[in-house]
Scaffold this active site. Structure first.
Site, PDB file in Angstrom:
ATOM      1  N   ASP A  23     -15.342 -32.726  -7.544  1.00 33.45           N
ATOM      2  CA  ASP A  23     -15.620 -32.298  -6.168  1.00 33.45           C
ATOM      3  C   ASP A  23     -15.062 -30.883  -5.971  1.00 33.45           C
ATOM      4  O   ASP A  23     -13.856 -30.685  -5.994  1.00 33.45           O
ATOM      5  CB  ASP A  23     -14.949 -33.297  -5.211  1.00 33.45           C
ATOM      6  N   ASN A  35     -15.670 -28.827  -3.221  1.00 34.07           N
ATOM      7  CA  ASN A  35     -15.426 -28.362  -1.841  1.00 34.07           C
ATOM      8  C   ASN A  35     -14.538 -29.290  -1.020  1.00 34.07           C
ATOM      9  O   ASN A  35     -14.416 -29.136   0.194  1.00 34.07           O
ATOM     10  CB  ASN A  35     -16.766 -28.124  -1.114  1.00 34.07           C
ATOM     11  N   ASP A  86     -19.968 -32.784  -6.696  1.00 27.93           N
ATOM     12  CA  ASP A  86     -21.088 -31.887  -6.407  1.00 27.93           C
ATOM     13  C   ASP A  86     -21.451 -31.057  -7.638  1.00 27.93           C
ATOM     14  O   ASP A  86     -20.769 -31.101  -8.668  1.00 27.93           O
ATOM     15  CB  ASP A  86     -20.771 -30.991  -5.196  1.00 27.93           C
ATOM     16  N   ASP A 122     -32.679 -37.203 -13.876  1.00 23.18           N
ATOM     17  CA  ASP A 122     -32.995 -38.619 -13.725  1.00 23.18           C
ATOM     18  C   ASP A 122     -34.130 -38.763 -12.721  1.00 23.18           C
ATOM     19  O   ASP A 122     -33.960 -38.492 -11.540  1.00 23.18           O
ATOM     20  CB  ASP A 122     -31.733 -39.322 -13.195  1.00 23.18           C
ATOM     21  N   HIS A 181     -24.199 -46.252 -15.569  1.00 24.57           N
ATOM     22  CA  HIS A 181     -23.775 -46.479 -14.184  1.00 24.57           C
ATOM     23  C   HIS A 181     -24.146 -47.865 -13.654  1.00 24.57           C
ATOM     24  O   HIS A 181     -23.916 -48.148 -12.492  1.00 24.57           O
ATOM     25  CB  HIS A 181     -24.413 -45.396 -13.305  1.00 24.57           C
ATOM     26  N   ASP A 182     -24.751 -48.692 -14.486  1.00 26.11           N
ATOM     27  CA  ASP A 182     -25.134 -50.038 -14.057  1.00 26.11           C
ATOM     28  C   ASP A 182     -24.301 -51.124 -14.740  1.00 26.11           C
ATOM     29  O   ASP A 182     -24.485 -52.306 -14.456  1.00 26.11           O
ATOM     30  CB  ASP A 182     -26.613 -50.316 -14.418  1.00 26.11           C
ATOM     31  N   ASP A 199     -36.418 -43.615 -14.827  1.00 27.12           N
ATOM     32  CA  ASP A 199     -35.880 -44.859 -14.296  1.00 27.12           C
ATOM     33  C   ASP A 199     -36.988 -45.936 -14.278  1.00 27.12           C
ATOM     34  O   ASP A 199     -38.097 -45.685 -13.788  1.00 27.12           O
ATOM     35  CB  ASP A 199     -35.414 -44.575 -12.863  1.00 27.12           C
ATOM     36  N   ASP A 243     -14.729 -32.500  -0.114  1.00 31.44           N
ATOM     37  CA  ASP A 243     -15.230 -33.487   0.857  1.00 31.44           C
ATOM     38  C   ASP A 243     -15.171 -34.916   0.300  1.00 31.44           C
ATOM     39  O   ASP A 243     -15.706 -35.841   0.899  1.00 31.44           O
ATOM     40  CB  ASP A 243     -16.658 -33.144   1.318  1.00 31.44           C
ATOM     41  N   GLU A 285     -36.088 -45.689 -19.432  1.00 32.05           N
ATOM     42  CA  GLU A 285     -35.324 -46.922 -19.242  1.00 32.05           C
ATOM     43  C   GLU A 285     -36.327 -48.059 -19.081  1.00 32.05           C
ATOM     44  O   GLU A 285     -36.981 -48.169 -18.054  1.00 32.05           O
ATOM     45  CB  GLU A 285     -34.445 -46.830 -17.991  1.00 32.05           C
TER      46      GLU A 285
END
Ligand code: NOJ
Length: 537
Positions: free
Chosen positions: A23, A25, A31, A100, A326-327, A202, A27, A261
């Site tokens: 990150d 910035n 990013d 992706d 990520h799954d 995907d 928040d 995928e």
């Protein structure tokens, strides 16, 4: 012999989940500028390409896998200018960038769907899959959404149902509509023109559905979704022609790549999608299946690998090896039940010494574990729905652990998802200074793979062992012969080494143990507990 000299054939691809990587910035949300600031790290690690999970504008019903504009950057991640800078900086370091593309469905907030749902007469109506209710107002057929419930959602405004293979906020595009096809090919053109090097598609094998909307026949399964054979909502023959058109487009630019995928489809069947006139690659998820059994079964995994390689060889294409994404539950959480990184190192050694393009998920190189969440903390929709049977995918998406500083050095403010509490002891900065760390082990393996063509090539031979907890194999190219020994057990194990004159001069390329030399007695070597030993003979 290695069959293909393209960069992706043996390049190492590192998946970044942008909201959790870095990150810039403050928040609490990762990013694109943050990613750019970490390219040096990735370059030193030795990866060839990064795959960025979606950063397009999204209402986040499925954390970016519900896209509301394919040709822009969500402001939380930055701007198109930030993307261009990231791409240029990556290219300067020789790192390729893969996007992706989530094109089975859009977000329900995409302008296309907002138009489509206005009325049956809307010119974009057939951009999505609309059907009249069945008898008695029932759903048009038995298709199920993968995240639970019917795949059909009733729209009272127009009195029809629309199809969503995932959440109802993710309506499926109608790929049979020529205008959709053109619009999406234009999306590819948009990013190709900007200079991206490839795409991850995907659930691409779900794009087309049966034109007669026939119900799927039943089969045995646990979830309702699994209790049907997905023969009418997946893998329709029209897919091939589309992939051929896409490949022509990719090939009109130099060195571009596409990996697909495949959704719940056996590799045998998925092979039809790969080849010189279609996708360059598809994911093979053999490692994930190994999570179903613990302790993981080395022999079983080897059998799977050999079967996999055979299938890919038959089709003349390069396999892929995927440890995590990520799954899925993170590799270290799957295999390291004793609090050490031993099994994660063995998995990493497999990833980087087996055949196939290796995919590495961010944080795997430092042995990151899944975070544990209470029910109230769960954000992932399937996790909310199926808790406690299934807790969703938040666990593997926690912020990258860069340092022992506040929020693991990921952000100045509270991160969008909590950081793993082990970060003071497990982080990039700390591991960089420890020569024996998981990170340095990964770095060495990557360097070995880059330095030795035999490790990247197509040649693989299992070296049978009597000990069940040991795997050994040979990787060979031209005059180079490399032997890989993996001891999955916590006790030392004696392994045989084939006797040739050359073996006597075997050189240790890498060991995860503490050995100083080889001590080759009677053609045997004693492997240390959990040792990864790589020899050049
Ligand atoms: C597969 C992606 O990997 C997953 O994260 C997503 O939820 C579904 N496709 C739907 O896009």
């Amino acid at each position: 012999m290695k069959k293909n000299n393209a960069w992706w054939y043996d390049g190492i691809i590192y998946q970044i989940y942008p909201r959790s990587f870095a990150d810039s910035n403050g928040d609490g949300f990762g990013d694109l500028v943050g990613i750019t600031s970490r390219l040096d790290y990735l370059h030193e690690l030795g990866v060839d390409a990064i795959w960025l999970s979606p950063f397009f504008p999204s209402p986040d019903a499925d954390f970016g896998y519900d896209v509301s504009d394919y040709t822009d950057v969500d402001p939380r991640y930055g701007s198109l200018a930030d993307f261009d800078q990231l791409l240029a900086a990556a290219h300067e370091k020789g790192i390729r960038v893969i996007l992706d593309m989530v094109l089975n469905h859009t977000s329900d907030q995409h302008a296309w769907f907002m138009q489509s749902r206005l009325s049956r007469e809307n010119p974009q109506r057939d951009w999505y899959i609309w059907q009249n209710p069945g008898p008695g107002g029932r759903v048009p057929n038995n298709w199920q959404a993968s995240f639970g419930g019917s795949a059909w959602e009733f729209d009272p405004t127009s009195g029809q149902y629309y199809l969503h293979s995932f959440l109802k906020e993710q309506p499926d595009l109608n790929w049979r509509c020529p205008a959709v096809r053109q619009a999406i090919l234009d999306v590819f053109r948009f990013w190709l023109e900007r200079g991206v090097d490839g795409f991850r598609l995907d659930v691409f094998n779900a794009y087309f559905k049966d034109s007669q909307f026939r119900s799927n026949p039943p089969r045995f399964g646990l979830r309702v979704f699994d209790r049907q054979q997905h023969i009418h909502d997946l893998n329709q023959p029209e897919m091939i022609d589309l992939l051929q058109e896409l490949r022509k487009l990719l090939d009109s630019y130099p060195d571009r790549y596409a990996v697909g995928e495949t959704f719940i489809t056996p590799t045998e069947k998925a092979m039809q999608y790969v080849g010189d006139d279609r996708l360059h690659a598809i994911f093979s998820f053999d490692f994930f299946e190994s999570q179903l059994s613990f302790p993981w079964k080395p022999r079983w995994l080897m059998d799977r690998t050999i079967q996999r390689d055979k299938l890919f060889d038959k089709a003349g294409v390069q396999p892929t090896t995927v440890l995590g994404n990520h799954d899925q539950i993170r590799t270290a959480s799957r295999y390291c039940k004793d609090g050490t990184d031993h099994q994660a190192r063995i998995a990493m050694a497999l990833l980087l010494t087996l055949r196939g393009t290796p995919y590495l998920y961010y944080g795997e190189e430092i042995g990151m574990r899944d975070i544990q969440l209470s029910r109230a903390e769960i954000m992932d929709p399937p996790g909310k729905k199926y808790w406690p049977v299934y807790k969703g995918r938040d666990g593997c998406r926690s912020p990258m652990q860069w340092s022992s500083e506040l929020n693991a050095g990921f952000s100045r403010s509270k991160p969008w998802l909590k950081v793993h509490p082990d970060y003071p002891n497990r982080n990039v900065a700390g591991q960089q200074t420890d020569p024996d760390s998981m990170q340095n082990f990964t770095r060495k393996l990557i360097a070995l793979r880059r330095a030795h063509a035999a490790l990247r090539g197509d040649n693989f031979r299992l070296l049978p062992q009597r000990e069940k907890s040991v795997i050994a194999f040979e990787r060979k190219q031209d005059d180079e012969q490399i032997l890989v020994y993996l001891n999955f057990s916590g006790a030392s194990r004696t392994v045989t080494i084939e006797t040739t004159g050359a073996n006597q001069a075997a050189q240790i390329l890498l060991t995860s143990g503490t050995r100083q030399g080889l001590n080759l007695t009677d053609s045997t070597i004693s492997l240390q507990a959990y040792e990864v030993l790589i020899l050049k003979v």
